[in-house]
Write a protein that holds these residues in place. Structure first.
Motif, mmCIF file in Angstrom:
data_model
loop_
_atom_site.group_PDB
_atom_site.id
_atom_site.type_symbol
_atom_site.label_atom_id
_atom_site.label_comp_id
_atom_site.label_asym_id
_atom_site.label_seq_id
_atom_site.Cartn_x
_atom_site.Cartn_y
_atom_site.Cartn_z
ATOM 1 N N LYS A 24 0.918 -0.770 -0.131
ATOM 2 C CA LYS A 24 0.006 -0.396 -0.024
ATOM 3 C C LYS A 24 0.952 0.832 -0.022
ATOM 4 O O LYS A 24 0.500 2.542 -0.252
ATOM 5 C CB LYS A 24 -0.903 -0.431 1.608
ATOM 6 C CG LYS A 24 -2.264 -0.891 1.255
ATOM 7 C CD LYS A 24 -2.957 -0.281 1.929
ATOM 8 C CE LYS A 24 -4.370 0.295 1.341
ATOM 9 N NZ LYS A 24 -5.383 0.639 2.252
ATOM 10 N N SER A 28 2.447 1.385 -3.432
ATOM 11 C CA SER A 28 1.564 1.482 -4.469
ATOM 12 C C SER A 28 1.607 3.641 -4.302
ATOM 13 O O SER A 28 1.491 4.007 -5.409
ATOM 14 C CB SER A 28 0.338 1.266 -4.515
ATOM 15 O OG SER A 28 -0.762 2.116 -5.495
ATOM 16 N N ARG A 29 1.520 4.061 -2.741
ATOM 17 C CA ARG A 29 1.281 5.491 -2.655
ATOM 18 C C ARG A 29 2.488 6.192 -3.055
ATOM 19 O O ARG A 29 1.934 7.165 -4.375
ATOM 20 C CB ARG A 29 1.071 5.305 -1.367
ATOM 21 C CG ARG A 29 0.686 6.678 -1.395
ATOM 22 C CD ARG A 29 -0.151 7.622 0.390
ATOM 23 N NE ARG A 29 0.211 8.844 0.732
ATOM 24 C CZ ARG A 29 -0.321 9.531 0.688
ATOM 25 N NH1 ARG A 29 -1.607 9.258 -0.627
ATOM 26 N NH2 ARG A 29 -0.140 11.391 0.764
ATOM 27 N N HIS A 51 -3.805 -0.980 -7.275
ATOM 28 C CA HIS A 51 -4.309 -1.632 -6.154
ATOM 29 C C HIS A 51 -4.085 -3.003 -6.080
ATOM 30 O O HIS A 51 -4.647 -3.360 -6.652
ATOM 31 C CB HIS A 51 -5.532 -1.207 -5.507
ATOM 32 C CG HIS A 51 -5.871 0.818 -5.588
ATOM 33 N ND1 HIS A 51 -5.571 0.754 -4.557
ATOM 34 C CD2 HIS A 51 -6.810 1.393 -6.160
ATOM 35 C CE1 HIS A 51 -5.512 2.048 -4.494
ATOM 36 N NE2 HIS A 51 -6.475 2.649 -5.322
ATOM 37 N N ASN A 80 -7.290 -5.727 0.480
ATOM 38 C CA ASN A 80 -6.639 -4.683 2.052
ATOM 39 C C ASN A 80 -6.950 -3.625 1.927
ATOM 40 O O ASN A 80 -7.336 -2.281 1.699
ATOM 41 C CB ASN A 80 -5.270 -4.172 0.792
ATOM 42 C CG ASN A 80 -4.687 -4.769 1.256
ATOM 43 O OD1 ASN A 80 -4.399 -6.123 1.637
ATOM 44 N ND2 ASN A 80 -3.166 -5.309 -0.066
ATOM 45 N N ARG A 127 0.579 -7.415 2.217
ATOM 46 C CA ARG A 127 1.502 -6.647 3.685
ATOM 47 C C ARG A 127 2.063 -7.677 4.867
ATOM 48 O O ARG A 127 2.145 -8.528 4.663
ATOM 49 C CB ARG A 127 0.139 -6.222 3.924
ATOM 50 C CG ARG A 127 -0.511 -5.176 2.715
ATOM 51 C CD ARG A 127 -1.721 -4.923 3.510
ATOM 52 N NE ARG A 127 -1.761 -3.439 4.034
ATOM 53 C CZ ARG A 127 -2.439 -2.765 5.213
ATOM 54 N NH1 ARG A 127 -3.757 -3.486 4.640
ATOM 55 N NH2 ARG A 127 -2.545 -1.638 5.911
#
Length: 452
Positions: A236, A239-240, A254, A414, A433
C-alpha cells in the motif's frame, strides 16, 4: 437527433439511456422479447447504480423507448449504434464478431436515409472496414457511413463516466460523419470533454490499448505485492509512493486477486490475437494475461496457507463474489478461481455478495449462500474479503471474531488496517503486507461509532 441503439446489454442500455437524458430521441432494440418487456416494465437486466431511475424518467419524458422491431427503428434514425456482445470466440480467443456482422446486415437492409452506423462494441482493428463492406454489399445505394466510437465505461460508475468522460474517441475520415457525431456529443461540450477524431482503425486500437495498459498496471502492482511479502515491505505504501508520481498516477495500483469482468480478460486476449495475426507480438500483454490467470488461483492457495496449509473439512467464508463492487457481473471474477481452489483443497465455501448471488448460484452450485456478512461468518474457520463492497468496509470486527470458529481474516483487497483487525482479536493476512497475528492479551474495547 434520432438515435437507435442495437443491443440492450451493459453498453447499449447505459449509452442509450444517457443519450436520451441529453435530449436525443432514442430507441433501444433487442431480439430478446422478454428483456424488452421487462425494460418496458422498468425492470433492469443489469445492476448499475442509478440506471433504473434514469430509464424511468426518460421513458416517462418520451425520449426513450424499447422494441424488438429493428427495421422501423433503423429507418427512422440519423445514427445507429451497434452495441452487441463480442465475447471471446471458443477455441482460439479471437473476439466473436458474428453478432456485430449480423446486426450490420439487418441495419443495412433497413436504412432509408443518410445514416451513420457506429460500432460501439469493442472490436479488433479492421472490423469497421468489414462493417462498411457489408453495408455497401447489402445496400449499395445507401448514404451511410461506418464509424468507430469505443466505450470507456466502468461498471458501477457507468453513468458518471458517460456524462463526464475523460475523452470521446470517434474514428472516421468522413466530414459528414464527423459533423453528425459532433452533434450527437454536442451536449457534452459544456463539460469540455475532449472529442478526439482519429482514423477508424486507430480508434479501434485505442480501446484495446487502453484496457491492456490498465491491466498491465494491475498485473505490475500484484507482482510488487508478492515481492513485498518476501522482503517485508507494505504494497500500500509502495503503491502510494509510486502513484504520487504524476507520470504514473495512482489509479489501478491496488493490489488484489487479479482483474476480471467483461472487458479486461477478453480484450487483452483479443489484442494478443490481433497482434499475432499481424505478426507484431505484444510480449508485455502476454505476460500480463499469464500472470493474471495464475494469480486468481494463487489467492486460493494464499487462504489455505493462512490456515496453516490445510483446509480439508474447513468452512471458509467469502465476502464478495462479483469481479468488482457496484455490479452484479460475475464474468471472469477472481472469486470463481478462488472458490475452485478452496473446494479442490477439501473446504466447504460459504459466501455473501450484496448483488451478485443470483448470478453466482448458476456458476457456483456447491457454494452455500448466506443472507448477510454475519450469517456468512458464523462458525467459519476463516473469513476472506474478495470484493471491496462498501458494505464490507465497516464490519463489526469484534462481532466477526466472536462468530468465527477460528479468528482469521484474509483481506484480499487490503481494505482494513492490520492494527484495527488485530485489536478485534483476529489474525490478519493482507496482500503484499506484513503479516499480523492477534495480540495475546487484548482488552476488547468496543470501537466508537464513526471512529476512523
Amino acid at each position: 437527433m434520432r438515435i437507435t441503439m442495437i443491443g440492450t446489454g451493459y453498453v447499449g442500455l447505459v449509452s442509450g439511456t444517457c443519450f436520451s437524458d441529453f435530449g436525443h430521441e432514442v430507441i433501444c432494440v433487442d431480439k430478446d422479447a422478454t428483456k424488452i418487456a421487462r425494460l418496458e416494465a422498468g425492470i433492469m437486466p443489469i445492476y448499475e447504480p442509478g440506471l433504473d431511475a434514469l430509464v424511468e424518467s426518460n421513458v416517462r419524458a418520451g425520449r426513450l423507448s424499447f422494441t424488438t422491431d429493428l427495421a422501423p427503428a433503423v429507418a427512422a434514425a440519423d445514427v445507429v449504434f451497434i452495441a452487441v456482445g463480442t465475447p471471446s470466440r471458443r477455441g482460439d480467443g479471437h473476439a466473436d464478431l458474428s453478432y456485430v456482422f449480423a446486426a450490420t446486415r439487418e441495419i443495412a437492409a433497413a436504412i432509408s436515409g443518410p445514416t451513420v452506423v457506429v460500432t460501439k462494441s469493442t472490436v479488433p482493428v479492421g472490423t469497421g472496414d468489414e462493417v462498411e463492406r457489408i453495408i455497401r454489399e447489402v445496400a449499395p445505394n445507401a448514404r451511410a457511413w461506418a464509424v468507430s466510437n469505443p466505450e470507456f465505461l466502468r461498471e458501477g460508475a457507468a453513468i458518471e463516466d458517460f456524462k463526464r468522460p475523460d475523452r470521446i474517441v470517434v474514428g472516421t475520415d468522413d466530414e459528414i460523419a464527423r459533423a453528425m457525431m459532433g452533434e450527437v456529443y454536442r451536449p457534452l461540450s459544456l463539460s469540455q470533454a475532449p472529442l478526439l477524431f482519429t482514423g477508424r482503425r486507430t480508434s479501434e486500437l485505442i480501446k484495446y490499448a487502453a484496457n491492456a495498459f490498465l491491466a498491465t498496471k494491475i498485473g505490475f502492482i500484484n507482482e510488487m505485492a508478492d515481492l513485498c511479502e518476501m522482503v517485508g515491505a507494505d504494497v500500500k505504501d509502495v503503491s502510494r509512493g509510486i502513484g504520487l508520481d504524476n507520470r504514473i498516477g495512482s489509479k489501478f495500483l491496488h493490489a488484489g486477486p487479479g482483474y476480471g469482468g467483461s472487458c479486461f480478460p477478453k480484450d487483452t486476449l483479443a489484442l494478443l490475437k490481433t497482434a499475432e495475426d499481424f505478426q507484431s507480438p505484444v510480449r508485455i500483454v502476454e505476460a500480463v494475461v499469464q500472470a493474471n490467470d495464475a494469480r486468481k488461483r494463487a489467492m486460493g492457495r494464499k487462504v489455505i496457507k493462512a490456515m496453516g496449509g490445510d483446509a480439508r473439512g474447513a468452512t471458509i467464508t467469502l465476502l464478495g463474489l462479483t469481479f468488482k463492487p457496484n455490479t452484479d457481473d460475475m464474468r471472469d471474477a477472481p472469486s470463481l478461481a478462488i472458490v475452485q481452489a478452496l473446494q479442490d483443497a477439501g473446504a466447504h465455501v460459504r459466501a455473501y455478495d450484496p448483488e451478485g448471488m443470483d448470478q453466482a448460484r448458476a456458476l457456483l452450485p456447491d457454494v452455500e449462500f448466506a443472507a448477510d456478512p454475519y450469517a456468512a461468518a458464523e462458525g467459519a474457520d476463516a473469513l476472506v474479503i474478495a470484493t471491496e463492497w462498501d458494505a464490507f468496509r465497516a464490519l463489526d470486527l469484534q462481532r466477526i471474531a466472536m462468530l468465527l470458529a477460528r479468528p482469521l481474516l484474509v483481506d484480499l483487497r487490503n481494505i482494513y488496517p492490520a492494527a484495527e483487525v488485530e485489536r478485534a482479536g483476529l489474525a490478519y493476512h493482507g496482500v503484499g503486507r506484513p503479516q499480523h497475528e492477534p495480540a495475546a492479551e487484548v482488552e476488547m474495547v468496543p470501537m466508537l461509532r464513526g471512529a476512523a
